[in-house]
Structure formats: C-alpha cells, structure tokens
Design an enzyme around this catalytic site. Structure first.
Site, mmCIF file in Angstrom:
data_model
loop_
_atom_site.group_PDB
_atom_site.id
_atom_site.type_symbol
_atom_site.label_atom_id
_atom_site.label_comp_id
_atom_site.label_asym_id
_atom_site.label_seq_id
_atom_site.Cartn_x
_atom_site.Cartn_y
_atom_site.Cartn_z
ATOM 1 N N ASN A 132 66.875 -79.356 28.905
ATOM 2 C CA ASN A 132 65.322 -79.426 28.765
ATOM 3 C C ASN A 132 64.547 -78.308 29.396
ATOM 4 O O ASN A 132 63.445 -77.734 29.181
ATOM 5 C CB ASN A 132 64.489 -80.612 29.088
ATOM 6 C CG ASN A 132 65.020 -81.196 30.570
ATOM 7 O OD1 ASN A 132 66.203 -81.353 30.654
ATOM 8 N ND2 ASN A 132 64.184 -81.038 31.685
ATOM 9 N N GLN A 160 65.404 -83.434 23.272
ATOM 10 C CA GLN A 160 65.005 -82.133 22.964
ATOM 11 C C GLN A 160 65.650 -81.447 21.445
ATOM 12 O O GLN A 160 65.148 -80.642 21.126
ATOM 13 C CB GLN A 160 65.487 -80.885 24.100
ATOM 14 C CG GLN A 160 64.705 -81.280 25.388
ATOM 15 C CD GLN A 160 63.317 -80.976 25.242
ATOM 16 O OE1 GLN A 160 62.807 -80.187 24.241
ATOM 17 N NE2 GLN A 160 62.445 -81.434 26.265
ATOM 18 N N HIS A 178 57.355 -87.684 20.520
ATOM 19 C CA HIS A 178 56.441 -86.551 20.951
ATOM 20 C C HIS A 178 57.299 -85.265 21.004
ATOM 21 O O HIS A 178 56.500 -84.188 21.403
ATOM 22 C CB HIS A 178 55.650 -87.026 22.113
ATOM 23 C CG HIS A 178 56.209 -86.899 23.512
ATOM 24 N ND1 HIS A 178 56.214 -85.817 24.460
ATOM 25 C CD2 HIS A 178 57.230 -87.841 24.076
ATOM 26 C CE1 HIS A 178 57.028 -85.874 25.339
ATOM 27 N NE2 HIS A 178 57.565 -86.975 25.205
ATOM 28 N N THR A 211 56.218 -106.505 21.807
ATOM 29 C CA THR A 211 55.807 -106.381 20.412
ATOM 30 C C THR A 211 56.040 -104.772 19.958
ATOM 31 O O THR A 211 55.961 -103.834 20.822
ATOM 32 C CB THR A 211 54.331 -106.667 20.402
ATOM 33 O OG1 THR A 211 54.024 -107.965 20.800
ATOM 34 C CG2 THR A 211 53.730 -106.667 19.049
ATOM 35 N N CYS A 293 58.571 -83.679 33.724
ATOM 36 C CA CYS A 293 58.770 -84.728 34.795
ATOM 37 C C CYS A 293 58.534 -84.640 36.272
ATOM 38 O O CYS A 293 58.513 -85.457 37.036
ATOM 39 C CB CYS A 293 59.626 -85.735 34.209
ATOM 40 S SG CYS A 293 59.487 -86.172 32.424
#
Length: 343
Positions: A132, A160, A178, A211, A293
C-alpha cells in the site's frame, strides 16, 4: 473536492456512480436478510445475488464472507484459521502486523519483495498482493507454491490489488470495496475452502456475526463490475509522472520492481515528507506519506525501513485513479519542482 488534484487513491477512492446507484437500491431494501418473512426473503435473495456477482467479477471459485472491510477480513482470517499464524512479511499493512504477535517477520529485498523459499512453512503465512505504500507486487504464485509444498495456508491482503489485478494465488484473501470505487464499510474474506476456518456462529454461514450490509454488498458488486480498463491509461500517466520527477532529482522507490501502476513512492532529497504534504495540501493537492492508517503518527515507515531505503522520512506516496488526467499530472510535477526549489 477537485478530483483532478486528488493523488491519494490508495487511501480511498471516489464512489463510482454505479456503486452509488446500487447503494441507494440497497437502502430501499431495508428488511433484515435473516428475517423469515417475505421482505426478509427478498433482501436475502438480493444479498446472495450480490455475493454471486462479486464472485463472478473476481473470478473466485470459492466462498465469500462479507465483512466491514479488509481489516476485519484479515482479523477474521487470522483469528479463525485452523492453521496457526507462523509468519508475515515485514512490509504487511498495520492491520496484519497488529495481529501478528510473535509470528516470524519475513524479510524483503531492496525491491520490497519476499523470497518465496522463505515462506515454506507449515502454518498460516500472510503475504500481501500489493504494498500500500510502494505499489510493489509480491511474487504470490511462487509464494503460494512454497507455502502449499510445506503444507501451509496462504493469506493474502489484496486490498490494493482487488478490482485492478487478477486475484492472487492464495487460500484466504481480504478485499475492501472502497479501494476500487465502492463504499467505505464493506469488504470480504474470500475463502477457498470452509474447512480452513473455525465457525463461531451468527450470520454468514456462521463465520461472521452481525446483520449483513445489503446496500454495501450491492455497491461492492457494482464497483467490481465496472472493470479495470482505466488501469492501462494510469500506467501511461505514471510513466509520464516518473520521467518528469526523475528529471527533477527525485528518487523512485523500487523503480525496478513489478508495481501496481496506480501507486508510486517518491523521495524528494532534502525535504521532509511532512513539509511536502503541507506544501502540496496548500496547493490543493492531496498526497500522503505511507499508509493512511498510520500517516498521522511520527513513526518512520516500517515498509521503507524493511527495504533499506535511505532517508525514508523524505518519501511521499502518490496514487492515481480513474479520474486522474494528464493535466493533473502536469500540475503535480510543477508543484513538485516548486517545493523542491527548482521552479
């Protein structure tokens, strides 16, 4: 936001129109997929259709456990795998390293790649598909062969690479929507065989409680189905970018390694990454230093340290996407030269 000046696609990508439409469709199907009534059954049917579409788009013959993203998928794989974690590459994402405990760190060479023979271990071995921070692609076909010959199991973080490159050879694969135009908050663990994991009950055939995120699953499927034809154009844009940066005194990290065209790491001699980020941001350009991150910390990149990169605190990451244009690259190069004191 001016997407033409957005150079941080490795952190997250803009939501594709197809994914946005699918997300809205899923929100209209608000029933719980686990409910036995007609609305619940309809939601379940839509969820399973999304799962099958994800498998088809990825060309994955195994199973799919829907998660909240790649970090959860990696935690699920490491925490539920029947094989004990034996080793991780030294350049893995923090999401893996945080869970690695006393597992061995597999060294990488100056190009950022592991030696496949070092992965021949009878246990769970974690080696990412694409780094990354640098875009370096690991030789996972050879790694997978070494792991399997030793009776081990290979876990690949493909956050990635998924949606851009073919899936790697691996037994367990983590992906995140994403990173390829889907929404934040949904991903998956791809499982070659259920026998690799311990079930603990709950949804997703007992492998993940909670869920299911139907809107996210539909949007992830739509994003994958949008394809990766744009990557060929990005290859040309990155070549143009790197030629100009080299002419401006930059160092291209792992220049001779196989790399994902969308990610590059570049050193500006004499300028700290922090100073560069501030200047680029002031010019309306979004770049990053290392992983999103951990970019808020002051630590040196463990990836660049493992590769033996000189002056890693002068390296930034530039990542391109579908929206990147020739004009945007030209404006970035002009900004780089100004920051470097060459303009």
């Amino acid at each position: 936001m001016s997407l033409s000046l957005y150079f941080d696609h490795a952190a997250t990508t803009p939501l594709l129109p197809q994914a946005r439409d699918a997300l809205l469709e899923g929100m209209a199907r608000w029933a719980n997929p686990s409910s036995p009534h007609a609305a619940g059954r309809a939601a379940r049917a839509a969820l399973e259709d999304a799962r099958n579409r994800i498998k088809a788009a990825l060309g994955w013959p195994g199973e799919v456990v829907l998660t909240s993203g790649a970090s959860e998928a990696l935690a699920l794989a490491i925490g539920r795998a029947k094989a004990p974690l034996m080793a991780v590459s030294a350049v893995e994402h923090e999401a893996v390293l945080r869970l690695a405990g006393d597992a061995a760190r597999l060294a990488v060479d100056g190009r950022g790649q592991v030696v496949p023979a070092s992965c021949a271990l009878a246990g769970l071995v974690a080696v990412q598909q694409v780094n990354n921070e640098t875009g370096v692609i690991q030789p996972l076909a050879a790694v997978a062969q070494a792991v399997r010959d030793a009776g081990g199991v290979l876990l690949a973080d493909a956050a990635q690479g998924a949606g851009k490159l073919p899936l790697p050879e691996a037994d367990l694969i983590a992906i995140s929507a994403h990173k390829f135009g889907g929404p934040i908050g949904v991903g998956a663990l791809l499982v070659r065989d259920w026998a690799l994991l311990h079930p603990t009950g709950g949804q997703e055939r007992g492998y993940r409680a909670g869920t299911e995120n139907l809107p996210g699953a539909l949007a992830m499927a739509a994003a994958l189905e949008a394809g990766n034809a744009w990557l060929a154009d990005v290859q040309g844009l990155r070549d143009r970018l790197e030629t100009a940066l080299l002419e401006s005194g930059a160092e291209v990290i792992a220049a001779d390694a196989p790399r994902l065209p969308a990610i590059g790491a570049y050193r500006m001699p004499g300028k700290s990454a922090t100073a560069q980020l501030i200047r680029f941001d002031g010019m309306g350009m979004a770049v990053s230093a290392g992983s999103a991150c951990s970019s808020g910390s002051l630590r040196t990149s463990h990836v660049l340290d493992a590769m033996g990169v000189a002056q890693p605190n002068e390296v930034i990451r530039v990542s391109l996407g579908r929206e990147t244009t020739v004009d945007a690259v030209g404006r970035f190069v002009a900004a780089w030269r100004a920051i470097a004191g060459l303009a």
